[in-house]
Motif scaffolding. Structure first.
Motif: not given
Length: 420
Positions: A155-163, A189-191
Motif C-alpha cells: 500500500f501507499e498513501e495517495e498524497f504526502c503527509t497522508g501518513m 518517515l512519510d509513507d
C-alpha cells in the motif's frame, strides 16, 4: 472520573476520529459520504475493552458533526443516564449466544432464544425473538476461513503527509563526560514520498522524546492525516492520543508482534544502518550532539537522492503534493496541541503536586479537581485551564508565602462592646 476511565474515553474518541477522518477530510473512496458511512457500518468496530459493536451511518455522521463543533473532546463518550441498569441482552446472554452458535451452527434465532430460556440464562420476558434476530443479523458470528493467516497487501498513501510512520532504532554507545551510554534513534518517515521528516538520537527512548521529534516534523513538513507506530510505551500512551486528537491526526498502532506490518520504516532503518551507522567510527564519537549533526547530513542526503522504490528523490515527491499538505495554524497553536494534560486535586493549602513538586494555584480552586497543562521539562510555565481561561501556577515558595497577608472573610472582635 478516574484516570483509567479517562484513558478509556480517550481511546474510544481516537477510534471514532479514525472512522470519520476520511469523511471529514473528503478523502473517502466512495461516491458519496453517505455511501462511505454505509460501507463502514457493515463492519464491527473493536473497542478498547475487547467488545465488537456495529454503529449506524447516522451515528457516524453525528460524530463528524460533534467533531466539527467541539473538536476531539466532543468525541469522548458521555456516561449514560441509565448506567448500571440491565440491558436487553447482557454480557452473559451475548456470551451464551456465541457459544450456542458455535455448538449448533444451523440453529435459528428463535431456537437460540428458546435454548437460552431453557438453560436459565434469560427469562422469556427479557428479550423478544426480534431482538435476537437483529443481534444475530448485525454480528458476524462466522469463524475466519483461515485463522492465523494475515492478509497483506502493498500500500501507499495517495498524497504526502497522508501518513507518518515512526519507530526507534538502537544506536551506538557514546562515552560522554566519562560515562558510556546507549543511544536511540527516533525517526519519522512519510509513507508516500519515503522522506525522513524527523530523526534524532537521544539517550532515552521515551514518549517525551518521540513527541519532540513529532512536533518538529509537523512544524517543518506538515501535520499528517495518520500516524502509524508500534505498541511500545513511547507510542501508546494517553498523552499521544490527546495530541493526535488536537492535531486531527488518526493514531494507528501496528498489530502486536508483527514486524512485517511496518515494512517501510524497518527497511529505512536497514538503509540507515548500512549507509550511515556502519560507516562511522564509534570510538571517534565524543558527544550525542556530534552524532546528531552527522545524522542531519545523512537525512539531507537521503531526502535528495533517488529512492529505489519510487525512482525519484523523496523531496521531489513531497514538493509535488504541497497543495495537500496541512501546515499548523501557527507555532503557538502547535505548541498548545503538544501540551500534556493531567488532572490534579487541589489541596486545602491551594497547592497541587506536579512531577513531585508543589505548585501554588488560585485559592478559588481549593478542593476542586483541575486540569493542568504543561510542556514536559518546562513545568514552570504550567497553567490551569478552566472554562477556556488560563490560570498560571508557580512553584510553591513556603518562605515567601509566610510573608503574604491572607485575605479573611470574617472579623472577630476580641474586645468588649464598643471596643475594636
Amino acid at each position: 472520573m478516574n484516570e483509567k476511565e479517562r484513558n478509556t474515553k480517550v481511546a474510544v474518541a481516537s477510534i471514532r476520529l479514525a472512522i470519520i477522518q476520511p469523511a471529514f477530510n473528503h478523502t473517502y473512496p466512495d461516491m458519496t459520504k453517505q455511501a462511505y458511512y454505509e460501507r463502514i457500518s457493515e463492519q464491527p468496530v473493536k473497542l478498547p475493552d475487547g467488545r465488537e459493536v456495529i454503529y449506524s451511518p447516522g451515528t457516524m455522521s453525528c460524530w463528524e458533526s460533534d467533531y466539527r463543533k467541539g473538536g476531539f473532546d466532543a468525541l469522548m463518550p458521555r456516561d449514560r443516564a441509565d448506567k448500571g441498569k440491565s440491558r436487553r441482552l447482557d454480557a452473559d446472554a451475548i456470551s451464551a449466544i456465541y457459544k450456542a452458535r458455535e455448538q449448533f451452527p444451523r440453529l435459528t434465532a428463535t431456537g437460540i432464544r428458546e435454548k437460552l430460556i431453557a438453560d436459565g440464562v434469560i427469562r422469556a420476558c427479557d428479550a423478544s425473538v426480534a431482538t435476537f434476530q437483529r443481534f444475530i443479523k448485525k454480528q458476524n458470528l462466522k469463524g475466519a476461513s483461515a485463522p492465523g493467516q494475515r492478509d497483506r497487501k502493498a500500500f501507499e498513501e495517495e498524497f504526502c503527509t497522508g501518513m507518518y510512520q515512526g519507530d526507534t532504532l538502537y544506536g551506538p554507545f557514546i562515552k560522554e563526560n566519562g560515562v558510556r551510554r546507549q543511544t536511540y534513534c527516533i525517526m519519522l518517515l512519510d509513507d508516500k514520498s519515503r522522506m525522513i521528516v524527523g530523526g534524532r538520537f537521544f539517550y532515552q527512548d521515551n514518549a517525551v522524546n518521540f513527541q519532540q521529534v513529532f512536533r518538529d516534523a509537523c512544524a517543518t513538513y506538515g501535520i499528517p492525516a495518520k500516524l502509524y507506530v508500534d505498541n511500545g510505551s513511547p507510542y501508546k500512551n494517553v498523552q499521544l492520543s490527546l495530541i493526535c486528537g488536537q492535531l486531527g491526526t488518526v493514531l494507528i498502532h501496528t498489530p502486536v508482534r508483527d514486524g512485517a506490518s511496518k515494512g517501510k520504516v524497518e527497511r529505512n532503518f536497514r538503509t540507515l544502518r548500512t549507509r550511515f551507522l556502519d560507516r562511522i567510527s564509534r570510538d571517534s564519537l565524543n558527544s550525542i550532539t556530534e552524532l546528531n549533526r552527522m545524522l542531519a547530513d545523512y537525512i539531507r542526503s537521503h531526502n535528495t537522492a533517488i529512492h529505489s522504490a519510487t525512482g525519484e528523490p523523496p523531496h521531489t515527491r513531497y514538493l509535488r503534493d504541497l497543495a495537500h499538505v496541512r501546515m499548523p495554524q501557527s507555532r503557538q497553536w502547535l505548541e498548545d496541541c503538544f501540551l500534556h494534560r493531567v488532572s490534579r486535586k487541589v489541596r486545602n493549602d491551594a497547592t497541587i503536586i506536579l512531577d513531585r513538586t508543589p505548585y501554588d494555584v488560585p485559592m478559588e480552586f481549593i478542593r476542586s479537581t483541575v486540569e493542568v497543562r504543561y510542556q514536559p521539562g518546562d513545568e514552570k510555565h504550567a497553567f490551569l485551564l478552566y472554562d477556556g481561561k488560563r490560570y498560571p501556577i508557580s512553584p510553591t515558595n513556603k518562605t515567601e508565602n509566610s510573608k503574604v497577608c491572607r485575605k479573611q472573610n470574617y472579623y472577630v472582635n476580641y474586645g468588649g462592646e464598643g471596643e475594636v
